[in-house]
Design a protein around this motif. Structure first.
Motif, short mmCIF file in Angstrom:
data_model
loop_
_atom_site.label_atom_id
_atom_site.label_comp_id
_atom_site.label_asym_id
_atom_site.label_seq_id
_atom_site.Cartn_x
_atom_site.Cartn_y
_atom_site.Cartn_z
N LEU A 166 0.84 -1.21 0.00
CA LEU A 166 0.00 0.00 0.00
C LEU A 166 0.87 1.26 0.00
N GLN A 167 1.99 1.17 0.71
CA GLN A 167 2.90 2.32 0.75
C GLN A 167 3.41 2.64 -0.65
N ASP A 168 3.82 1.60 -1.37
CA ASP A 168 4.30 1.80 -2.74
C ASP A 168 3.22 2.34 -3.65
N GLU A 169 2.04 1.74 -3.54
CA GLU A 169 0.96 2.10 -4.45
C GLU A 169 0.44 3.51 -4.18
N LEU A 170 0.33 3.87 -2.91
CA LEU A 170 -0.33 5.13 -2.55
C LEU A 170 0.65 6.22 -2.10
N GLY A 171 1.93 5.89 -2.05
CA GLY A 171 2.93 6.88 -1.64
C GLY A 171 2.82 7.28 -0.18
N LEU A 172 2.33 6.38 0.67
CA LEU A 172 2.10 6.70 2.07
C LEU A 172 3.40 6.83 2.86
N SER A 173 3.38 7.66 3.87
CA SER A 173 4.48 7.72 4.83
C SER A 173 3.98 7.09 6.12
N TYR A 174 4.82 6.26 6.74
CA TYR A 174 4.40 5.55 7.95
C TYR A 174 5.23 5.94 9.17
N VAL A 175 4.55 6.14 10.27
CA VAL A 175 5.20 6.09 11.58
C VAL A 175 4.76 4.76 12.16
N PHE A 176 5.69 3.82 12.26
CA PHE A 176 5.34 2.46 12.61
C PHE A 176 5.84 2.17 14.02
N ILE A 177 4.90 2.01 14.94
CA ILE A 177 5.24 1.83 16.34
C ILE A 177 5.24 0.35 16.70
N SER A 178 6.32 -0.11 17.36
CA SER A 178 6.36 -1.51 17.79
C SER A 178 7.28 -1.69 18.98
N HIS A 179 6.91 -2.61 19.88
CA HIS A 179 7.85 -2.92 20.96
C HIS A 179 8.85 -3.97 20.49
N ASP A 180 8.63 -4.50 19.28
CA ASP A 180 9.40 -5.64 18.80
C ASP A 180 10.26 -5.22 17.60
N LEU A 181 11.57 -5.19 17.82
CA LEU A 181 12.46 -4.75 16.74
C LEU A 181 12.39 -5.66 15.52
N SER A 182 12.16 -6.96 15.73
CA SER A 182 12.17 -7.87 14.58
C SER A 182 11.02 -7.56 13.62
N VAL A 183 9.94 -7.00 14.15
CA VAL A 183 8.80 -6.66 13.30
C VAL A 183 9.15 -5.52 12.34
N VAL A 184 10.00 -4.59 12.79
CA VAL A 184 10.27 -3.41 11.95
C VAL A 184 11.45 -3.61 11.01
N GLU A 185 12.16 -4.72 11.15
CA GLU A 185 13.37 -4.91 10.36
C GLU A 185 13.10 -4.80 8.85
N HIS A 186 11.94 -5.27 8.42
CA HIS A 186 11.67 -5.27 6.98
C HIS A 186 10.98 -4.01 6.51
#
Ligand SMILES: Nc1ncnc2c1ncn2[C@@H]1O[C@H](COP(=O)(O)OP(=O)(O)O)[C@@H](O)[C@H]1O
Ligand SMILES: [Mg+2]
Length: 338
Positions: free
Chosen positions: A214-234
């Protein structure tokens, strides 16, 4: 977690324009501690600055209680900060007239962790999705339905889901519905607060892949909150690590993961499971708990849990300094003791 492809926007390009800047944001809550006790102050967020680049993802990580959700609520104008400034494409978000605020609010949407709690069980999916359009636009019923169906298709929901209720869906599908609702007003920024934390690991990857598509298609910017570093790695381009309301390390995803410098980041990373044996790190155990923000330690807030702490760390609060490619708030790193 296995994710298939990295999206092309995640190469960490430095060319992207800034879409949002937060400066020294603070949220200090006054709380009652009991009938006879004086009010105390919880410094939930205490001087956080960052920039979000257009079409990219800034990940905010840290243990539960470090101020991530509070930060998310300030960025989406659900809460007014105690101090600081937020600039969104040249607009000072904290000093807007009512009409401009309503307009810009639509451009920054939030998605919450719990897709069970955030979807009204008595409403059909179509109604849930069209609600923001009813409130904020003059679209006709037919136009609203058309928009809902087109967004549903984008997030991988089928037309027949339009008349179903939230309880008829799996956790992953409910999070797709929550994402669809967040997209109904064509936002520029999505603040995703632990969007996959309530999901099974196998489903997490699907939702993360959807968000990247969706980010690619719509050009969205994300603030992605997580307590888990492995989730944000990608998904992340940049990573900001928070501890007790403050930023302790900030940098490009690749640098944070290949060369974490703050002892807290190192501990967080070593506690995340690694599938790849080469990347397995020596385990630094994160002992003890996050101190209470009602009674934060003097000096570096992490000193009580840090094996590198010395006298200076007990008394002097470290500030963010440029170290190699990152910004780090740590006396030990600054003094070359690590
Ligand atoms: N409305 C509030 N009033 C008082 N304290 C709060 C409020 N919201 C959050 N806090 C406190 O602020 C700190 C940060 O909370 P939060 O932003 O939810 O952290 P995270 O999302 O990282 O788990 C916690 O100590 C929490 O108890
Ligand atoms: Mg939270």
């Amino acid at each position: 977690m296995i994710l298939t492809t990295e999206s092309p926007t995640n190469t960490g390009s430095t060319m992207a324009d800034t879409i949002l800047t937060a400066q020294e944001l603070k949220q200090h809550y006054r709380v009652k501690q009991g009938f006879f006790k004086p009010e105390a102050t919880v410094k939930a967020v205490d001087g956080v600055s960052f920039t979000l680049k257009k079409g990219q993802t800034l990940a905010i990580v840290g243990e539960s209680g470090c101020g991530k959700s509070t930060l998310g609520r300030m960025l989406t104008m659900i809460e007014t900060p105690t101090a600081g400034a937020v600039d969104f494409e040249g607009h000072d978000l904290l000093n807007l007239d009512k009409q401009k605020q309503a307009e810009l609010r639509q451009k920054i949407q939030i998605i919450f962790q719990n897709p069970y709690g955030s979807l009204n069980p008595r409403k059909k999916i179509g109604t849930i999705l069209e609600e923001p359009l009813v409130i904020n636009t003059n679209m006709s019923q037919a136009e609203r339905k058309q928009k809902a169906l087109s967004i549903m298709a984008k997030v991988g929901l089928k037309e027949e889901h339009y008349n179903r209720y939230p309880h008829m869906f799996s956790g992953g599908q409910r999070q797709r519905i929550a994402i669809a609702r967040g997209l109904m007003l064509d936002p520029d920024i999505i603040v995703a607060d632990e969007p996959v934390s309530a999901l099974d690991v196998s489903v997490q990857a699907q939702v993360l892949n959807l968000m990247m598509d969706l980010q690619d298609e719509l050009g969205l910017s994300y603030v992605f909150i997580s307590h888990d570093l492995s989730v944000v790695e990608h998904i992340a381009d940049d990573v900001m690590v928070m501890y007790l309301g403050k930023v302790v390390e900030k940098g490009k995803k690749a640098d944070i993961f290949s060369n974490p410098q703050h002892p807290y980041t190192q501990a967080l990373l070593s506690s995340t499971p690694q599938l790849n044996a080469d990347k397995r790190r020596t385990r630094i155990k994160l002992e003890g708990e996050l101190p209470s923000p009602l009674n934060p330690p003097n000096g570096c807030a992490f000193h009580g849990r840090c094996i590198h702490a010395n006298d200076r760390c007990h008394t002097e609060t470290p500030t963010l300094q440029s170290q190699k490619n990152q910004l780090i708030a740590c006396h030990a790193v600054e003094e070359g003791r690590l």
